[in-house]
Design an enzyme around this catalytic site. Structure first.
Site, PDB file in Angstrom:
ATOM      1  N   GLY A  81       0.826  -1.212   0.000  1.00 46.83           N
ATOM      2  CA  GLY A  81       0.000   0.000   0.000  1.00 46.83           C
ATOM      3  C   GLY A  81       0.855   1.254   0.000  1.00 46.83           C
ATOM      4  N   GLY A  98      -0.665   7.903   1.261  1.00 49.04           N
ATOM      5  CA  GLY A  98      -0.842   7.930   2.715  1.00 49.04           C
ATOM      6  C   GLY A  98       0.351   7.417   3.511  1.00 49.04           C
ATOM      7  N   ARG A 100      -1.595  -1.089  -5.800  1.00 51.99           N
ATOM      8  CA  ARG A 100      -2.420  -1.405  -6.976  1.00 51.99           C
ATOM      9  C   ARG A 100      -2.299  -0.348  -8.069  1.00 51.99           C
ATOM     10  NH1 ARG A 100      -8.247  -2.242  -4.333  1.00 51.99           N
ATOM     11  NH2 ARG A 100      -7.506  -0.361  -3.300  1.00 51.99           N
ATOM     12  N   VAL A 147      -2.973  -7.059  -2.790  1.00 51.76           N
ATOM     13  CA  VAL A 147      -2.629  -8.056  -1.753  1.00 51.76           C
ATOM     14  C   VAL A 147      -3.688  -9.154  -1.615  1.00 51.76           C
ATOM     15  CG1 VAL A 147      -1.088  -6.605  -0.346  1.00 51.76           C
ATOM     16  CG2 VAL A 147      -3.553  -6.627   0.138  1.00 51.76           C
ATOM     17  N   ASN A 200       1.080  -2.582   5.397  1.00 56.57           N
ATOM     18  CA  ASN A 200       0.322  -1.339   5.546  1.00 56.57           C
ATOM     19  C   ASN A 200      -0.987  -1.344   4.759  1.00 56.57           C
ATOM     20  OD1 ASN A 200      -0.050   1.755   5.732  1.00 56.57           O
ATOM     21  ND2 ASN A 200       0.175   1.369   3.530  1.00 56.57           N
ATOM     22  N   TYR A 235     -14.856  -2.589  10.133  1.00 56.57           N
ATOM     23  CA  TYR A 235     -13.485  -2.045  10.057  1.00 56.57           C
ATOM     24  C   TYR A 235     -12.764  -2.278  11.389  1.00 56.57           C
ATOM     25  CZ  TYR A 235      -9.550   1.127   9.746  1.00 56.57           C
ATOM     26  OH  TYR A 235      -8.279   1.637   9.772  1.00 56.57           O
ATOM     27  N   PRO A 251      -2.296   3.732  14.476  1.00 57.87           N
ATOM     28  CA  PRO A 251      -2.547   5.168  14.315  1.00 57.87           C
ATOM     29  C   PRO A 251      -3.982   5.527  14.697  1.00 57.87           C
ATOM     30  CG  PRO A 251      -1.714   4.153  12.269  1.00 57.87           C
ATOM     31  CD  PRO A 251      -2.147   3.051  13.187  1.00 57.87           C
ATOM     32  N   VAL A 256      -5.511  10.174  11.189  1.00 55.88           N
ATOM     33  CA  VAL A 256      -4.440  10.595  10.285  1.00 55.88           C
ATOM     34  C   VAL A 256      -5.086  11.171   9.028  1.00 55.88           C
ATOM     35  CG1 VAL A 256      -2.358   9.864   9.040  1.00 55.88           C
ATOM     36  CG2 VAL A 256      -3.060   8.640  11.108  1.00 55.88           C
ATOM     37  N   THR A 264      -5.274  11.587   5.526  1.00 59.88           N
ATOM     38  CA  THR A 264      -4.795  11.030   4.254  1.00 59.88           C
ATOM     39  C   THR A 264      -6.034  10.856   3.373  1.00 59.88           C
ATOM     40  OG1 THR A 264      -5.155   8.779   5.024  1.00 59.88           O
ATOM     41  CG2 THR A 264      -2.954   9.683   5.394  1.00 59.88           C
TER      42      THR A 264
HETATM   43  C1  8X3 Z   1      -7.990   4.878  11.196  1.00 55.64           C
HETATM   44  C2  8X3 Z   1      -8.348   5.559  12.438  1.00 55.64           C
HETATM   45  O1  8X3 Z   1     -10.176   6.255  14.045  1.00 55.64           O
HETATM   46  O2  8X3 Z   1     -10.577   6.633  11.689  1.00 55.64           O
HETATM   47  O3  8X3 Z   1      -7.711   3.535  11.370  1.00 55.64           O
HETATM   48  O4  8X3 Z   1     -10.674   4.424  12.582  1.00 55.64           O
HETATM   49  S1  8X3 Z   1     -10.025   5.718  12.672  1.00 55.64           S
END
Ligand code: 8X3
Length: 247
Positions: free
Chosen positions: A8, A12, A33, A56, A82, A148, A178, A181, A183
């Site tokens: 990746g 970002g 990609r 991946v 990543n 997620y 993280p 962020v 990105t």
């Molecule tokens: C990214 C951070 O808090 O937007 O993984 O899920 S969040």
């Protein structure tokens, strides 16, 4: 010269890692990609950078790409897993099953596939470092983030499991988590709805991809007897995945 493979790496955090590791004197194997973005990265970094275009999630393509790495890049010292994404922010009972599959395939199965292919060679050579990019989202679920968050919780378990499996070897295993962020992350999450994406970062100084690349490089460059097991990096006005103060 040490070699790092970053998945990746086209944008970002992945791209920032490619630039930072290259600056620190590593040979960089950058994968992703987007072939145009890979070409641009190669153009920017010049020597000691080799790019490979694959998804991946495509097991055959990944295997083929890894087998065809030129000799001078073959001995991978650091693997930065990543590649990953979030798609959608709907309640679980309204979620899109295609989005779920793509997150599970990329964030979990893609990371596992890379690990399975790269770690045996590290073991043979008696050196190596696997750095997985998790998330604060893996610590606890937040509204609309069930799947997620689950994928990132899986990354945490997979990272811990690998560290256990490798404990009697010189290999090191690190999880970088993280927080917020800024990105292309939210733009992808909201399927290109730029207004909705930019609202995520409004009123707060978010982390940058470079902030995270600094921590990844720090973990990689720690002395061989130091294993940074896990780092959680938040924006200052963020307490966890849900509590974010915007002014
Ligand atoms: C990214 C951070 O808090 O937007 O993984 O899920 S969040």
């Amino acid at each position: 010269m040490r070699t790092v493979l970053i998945t990746g790496a086209t944008s970002g955090i992945g791209r920032a890692c490619a630039v930072s590791f290259h600056k620190a004197g590593y040979a960089v194997l950058a994968t992703g990609r987007n072939t145009a973005a890979l070409a641009e990265l190669k153009n920017e970094l010049g020597d000691n950078c080799y790019t490979m275009a694959f998804d991946v999630c495509d097991e055959t393509a990944v295997k083929h790409a890894i087998e065809s790495i030129p000799d001078e890049f073959k001995n991978i010292d650091v693997l930065v897993n990543n590649a990953g994404l979030a798609l959608g922010l709907e309640p679980e009972y309204e979620g899109n099953t295609h989005d779920w599959s793509e997150m599970i395939d990329t964030n979990i199965k893609g990371l596992l596939g890379m690990t399975r292919l790269i770690v045996p060679n590290m073991l043979e050579r008696g050196q190596g470092h696997i750095i997985n990019i998790g998330s604060v989202a893996g610590d606890a679920a937040y509204a609309g983030g069930a799947v997620y968050c689950a994928t990132k919780a899986a990354v945490k378990a997979i990272t811990d499991g690998l560290r256990i499996d490798l404990v009697d070897t010189p290999l090191r295993v690190t999880l970088i988590k993280p927080g917020l962020v800024e990105t292309n992350f939210s733009n992808i999450r909201f399927h290109g709805d730029r207004d909705r994406a930019s609202a995520v970062y409004r009123g707060i100084e978010a982390l940058t991809a470079e902030d995270i690349a600094d921590t990844v490089l720090y973990a990689a460059q720690a002395p061989a007897h130091v294993q940074i097991a896990e780092m959680l990096i938040l924006a200052t006005r963020q307490a966890n995945g849900s509590i974010i103060i915007r002014h």
